[in-house]
Structures are given as structure tokens and as C-alpha cells.
Motif scaffolding. Structure first.
Motif, PDB file in Angstrom:
ATOM      1  N   HIS A 159     -40.096  17.317 -64.252  1.00 16.95           N
ATOM      2  CA  HIS A 159     -41.435  17.482 -63.693  1.00 16.95           C
ATOM      3  C   HIS A 159     -41.445  17.387 -62.161  1.00 16.95           C
ATOM      4  CE1 HIS A 159     -42.273  13.255 -62.561  1.00 16.95           C
ATOM      5  NE2 HIS A 159     -41.492  12.966 -63.570  1.00 16.95           N
ATOM      6  N   ASN A 160     -40.387  16.788 -61.559  1.00 19.19           N
ATOM      7  CA  ASN A 160     -40.337  16.720 -60.097  1.00 19.19           C
ATOM      8  C   ASN A 160     -38.998  17.197 -59.542  1.00 19.19           C
ATOM      9  OD1 ASN A 160     -38.607  14.645 -60.756  1.00 19.19           O
ATOM     10  ND2 ASN A 160     -39.567  13.121 -59.426  1.00 19.19           N
ATOM     11  N   ARG A 163     -39.122  19.497 -56.384  1.00 16.32           N
ATOM     12  CA  ARG A 163     -39.545  18.784 -55.178  1.00 16.32           C
ATOM     13  C   ARG A 163     -38.421  17.927 -54.622  1.00 16.32           C
ATOM     14  NH1 ARG A 163     -44.801  16.095 -57.533  1.00 16.32           N
ATOM     15  NH2 ARG A 163     -43.794  16.797 -59.448  1.00 16.32           N
ATOM     16  N   TRP A 288     -42.901  21.905 -54.734  1.00 18.77           N
ATOM     17  CA  TRP A 288     -44.135  21.505 -55.439  1.00 18.77           C
ATOM     18  C   TRP A 288     -44.617  22.652 -56.329  1.00 18.77           C
ATOM     19  CZ3 TRP A 288     -49.245  23.095 -55.670  1.00 18.77           C
ATOM     20  CH2 TRP A 288     -50.161  22.174 -56.177  1.00 18.77           C
ATOM     21  N   ASP A 291     -42.374  23.151 -59.418  1.00 18.20           N
ATOM     22  CA  ASP A 291     -42.562  22.172 -60.485  1.00 18.20           C
ATOM     23  C   ASP A 291     -43.813  22.453 -61.314  1.00 18.20           C
ATOM     24  OD1 ASP A 291     -40.295  20.621 -60.070  1.00 18.20           O
ATOM     25  OD2 ASP A 291     -41.254  19.394 -58.528  1.00 18.20           O
TER      26      ASP A 291
END
Length: 411
Positions: A159-160, A163, A288, A291
Motif C-alpha cells: 500500500h506504500n 512512495r 503516491w 500506490d
């Protein structure tokens, strides 16, 4: 559905425990906490600044000295290509070396090899020897490069992931931007800049030592080879190739393009500065976005935008500042290929194949870096100077078509 959720959670925990398997074969019972995960990622990203500073010093420093020696430009360029050549030659074996010696030893051993190599340069001022030393420097830095990126992909969660990779890339290039500033403040004919290069690597080692117990082991036996990685993930492979190709082409030849459009040297160099700033600033925003949407579709969109934006760089020949917004964007896109591609790689391959997949990614990136400036320079000579932009636009649309084809065929 509830049963499937429980199975997924159990599988996730099992994967985390597999990741924490020690080289001796024992398995840690503790799964990384959120805080440990942050500390681990923070350590490798902080170390990246020192790595970038070393590269920012070690890449131009020998070239500046060779120019003072009166060495021909093609020999200076060939000498500068030695680190990339080392990665191309030894890249297929890097994952195996890291597996044998362990992630910690590989990172610090690589720093040691690079440090000794750069320290020997002022002590052995001979062109032939410098070819060997720069080759060894490339090999030394390839190991922390491989381990660092595998580390991030192993620890980051999906999920990140993009980033974290974007932040890593931005910090790396921020360090690279600092390197030339260091050289401007020192005498390149003395011993000081070489010592500062070693100091940068010592700075990189500090956060790694602080997070020593949180470095993920990379000792899993891979189930595939580099060629299989490329066949299984051509979109990822293409992202690495175009990242190396576009970055090196911009960095080596954008100032030359500016000069050939009639700009003065200062204005031509400003074009490159704007591009680098865009590369640094836009990495986290691109991560960003990556993701929150399909990363393959994002790569397609980036390549299409790059294709449309590249011809607008020609505005530099009319009014230099008119091309700055375009170059700012292109800097983010050219560096973003690497970050988004690396995040896609991390989500695509499991712990057992992550190191060999990352090695393939690095080899392809260096392959693009190796051939890009030569092909773009040839295009510039064929249609002076705008063949340079045509080459960049053609490579961008070619990658967009490849990624679109692969995405359309994906289940």
C-alpha cells in the motif's frame, strides 16, 4: 470470505517470518512491528543520501582530472563508463554473491571496495590503472545498490511501496546533487575530494549499523535466472531500460543540446539543473499516485506524456525559461520510470526471487545508460540538434506501446 481472510492473514505472517529467517536457518518468532518497519526503511533511505553523495563526487572527479591531464574526450568517456560496464559484466552474478556472503557483509564490503578504489586513484595517477579502479568501484557500489533496493521492497508493504521507493530515489539524487557542490568547494587536484568521497560512504554506513538487526537477510535460493525475469516481467524490464536510457541521455547531452540551440553555457547548464530538481521533487508525488492506481497503467501514462512533452524542449532555442516547466516534468518522469518500475518489481516477485529480479533490473538500467547517450548523440548529429528530441520521443512511445500491449494481455 471470512475463511479466505484468515488464510490471507496467516499467509502474510508466514511470509514475514520467512523474510526474517536468519542465515543460519533459524526463524525469528517476532514479526516486524510497524515501528521496526519504519526504522528499517528509514535506515536504508538515510544511507542512500551518503551513497548519492559518493556517486556525485566519484562520477565527475576523475573526468575533471583526466581533462587536466590532456586525455582525449573519448577516452574520458570510456573511463567514465567503467562502473556501468562492471555492472553489466558482473550483474548476473551479484545476487549469488549477496546470497553467499549475506546482506550485511555485501553492503559494507561494497563500501570498502569502493573506498579503497577511490583512495588509490590519487596514489596511482595512471590512466590504465584508473580504468581498473573505476571498474572495481562500479562492482563495489553495485552490491549496496542491489541490497538496498531489495531491502526496501522486502520491508515495504504494497500500500506504500511506490512512495517508499520514490522517497528512496529522491534522496539518492539529492545526494548526487550535493556531490558536485562539494567538488566546487575543494581543489580537485588534491587528496581532499577523494577523502570526502570516502567520508560520504562512512556517512552511508552509520544508519545501516544502527539498524543492523533489522536488515532483512537475502539468502533465499532463487528459482529463476535473469533472462527468466525479463521474459516474465517485460513491462518492469522495459521500465528499467528506458529509465537508464532517458536519464543518461538527459544528463550527458541536454547541455550540449542547449548549446547547439544557441544558448550560452550557463543557460544550457541551467536546463539540466531544472531537470534534476524536477526529478527530485516529483518522485514522492509519483509514488503516491502509483500506490493508488494500477502501476502498469501509470507507466503507460508517463510514457505518453513524455512523448508529447519532449518536442516542447525545443522552446529552449526561442526563450530558455519557456522550456523549464517541461524539463521539470520530464525530470520527474525519467526518474519516475525507475521508481514505479522498482515498486512493480517488488509486488511481482516473492522473497526467493527478489534479489535476482532486482539484479536484472539494475543490469537493464545500466544497459540503457550505456547505449542511450551514444544513440542520442548519433541522432543529434543526423538532424542537428533536434534529432536528440526525436530519439527521446521515439523511445518513450515505444515503451508506451510495449506496456500497453502487456497490460492488454494481462488477465
Amino acid at each position: 470470505m471470512a475463511g479466505a481472510g484468515r488464510k490471507t492473514r496467516k499467509h502474510t505472517v508466514a511470509c514475514h517470518r520467512q523474510l526474517l529467517q536468519a542465515p543460519g536457518g533459524s526463524v525469528s518468532e517476532a514479526v516486524l512491528t510497524a515501528r521496526q518497519r519504519r526504522v528499517s526503511l528509514g535506515a536504508v533511505i538515510a544511507a542512500t543520501f551518503g551513497v548519492g553523495a559518493f556517486l556525485g563526487i566519484s562520477m565527475p572527479l576523475p573526468s575533471l582530472i583526466l581533462e587536466r591531464w590532456g586525455v582525449s574526450a573519448w577516452l574520458i568517456g570510456l573511463n567514465g563508463a567503467m562502473p556501468s560496464f562492471a555492472v553489466l559484466v558482473l550483474g548476473p552474478f551479484l545476487a549469488g554473491v549477496v546470497k553467499q556472503v549475506g546482506a550485511r557483509t555485501a553492503m559494507l564490503g561494497g563500501f570498502l571496495i569502493a573506498s579503497v578504489s577511490i583512495l588509490l586513484m590519487p596514489l596511482l595517477p595512471d590512466l590504465g590503472i584508473w580504468f581498473v579502479l573505476r571498474f572495481l568501484m562500479g562492482f563495489g557500489m553495485a552490491m549496496p545498490w542491489l541490497v538496498g533496493e531489495t531491502w526496501i521492497n522486502a520491508i515495504a508493504q504494497d500500500h506504500n511501496r511506490a512512495r517508499m521507493v520514490g522517497l528512496y530515489t529522491a534522496v539518492l539524487f539529492l545526494g548526487m546533487a550535493v556531490g558536485p557542490l562539494v567538488l566546487q568547494a575543494t581543489d580537485v587536484t588534491g587528496f581532499a575530494p577523494f577523502l570526502l568521497g570516502v567520508g560520504a560512504l562512512m556517512l552511508a554506513a552509520l544508519p545501516l549499523i544502527a539498524a543492523w538487526h533489522l536488515i532483512p537477510p537475502i539468502d533465499h535460493a532463487p528459482s529463476m535466472r535473469l533472462a527468466q525475469v525479463i521474459r516474465q516481467a517485460p513491462t518492469v524490464a522495459g521500465a528499467a531500460l528506458i529509465a537508464g536510457l532517458s536519464e543518461s541521455t538527459f544528463y550527458f547531452l541536454l547541455p550540449v543540446y542547449g548549446l547547439r540551440t544557441g544558448l550560452e553555457q550557463g543557460s544550457a547548464l541551467t536546463l539540466l539543473s531544472v531537470l534534476i530538481v524536477g526529478g527530485i521533487v516529483l518522485q514522492y508525488p509519483i509514488g503516491w499516485i502509483a500506490d493508488r492506481m494500477d502501476r502498469r497503467r501509470l507507466l503507460i501514462a508517463m510514457a505518453v506524456v513524455a512523448t508529447l512533452a519532449t518536442p516542447l524542449v525545443a522552446l529552449a532555442g526561442v526563450v530558455a525559461w519557456a522550456s523549464w516547466p517541461v524539463l521539470f516534468l520530464l525530470g520527474g518522469l525519467s526518474l519516475g520510470y525507475y521508481g514505479v518500475g522498482l515498486a512493480l518489481l517488488g509486488a511481482r516477485f516473492g522473497p526467493g526471487d527478489l534479489a535476482v529480479a532486482n539484479a536484472a533490473f539494475i543490469v537493464l538500467y545500466e544497459g540503457g545508460s550505456f547505449v542511450g547517450p551514444t544513440l542520442a548523440g548519433t541522432a543529434m548529429d543526423l538532424w542537428n540538434p533536434h534529432g536528440y528530441l526525436v530519439f527521446l520521443a521515439v523511445t518513450s512511445i515505444a515503451y508506451a506501446l510495449l506496456a500497453l500491449y502487456r497490460t492488454a494481455r494481462a488477465p
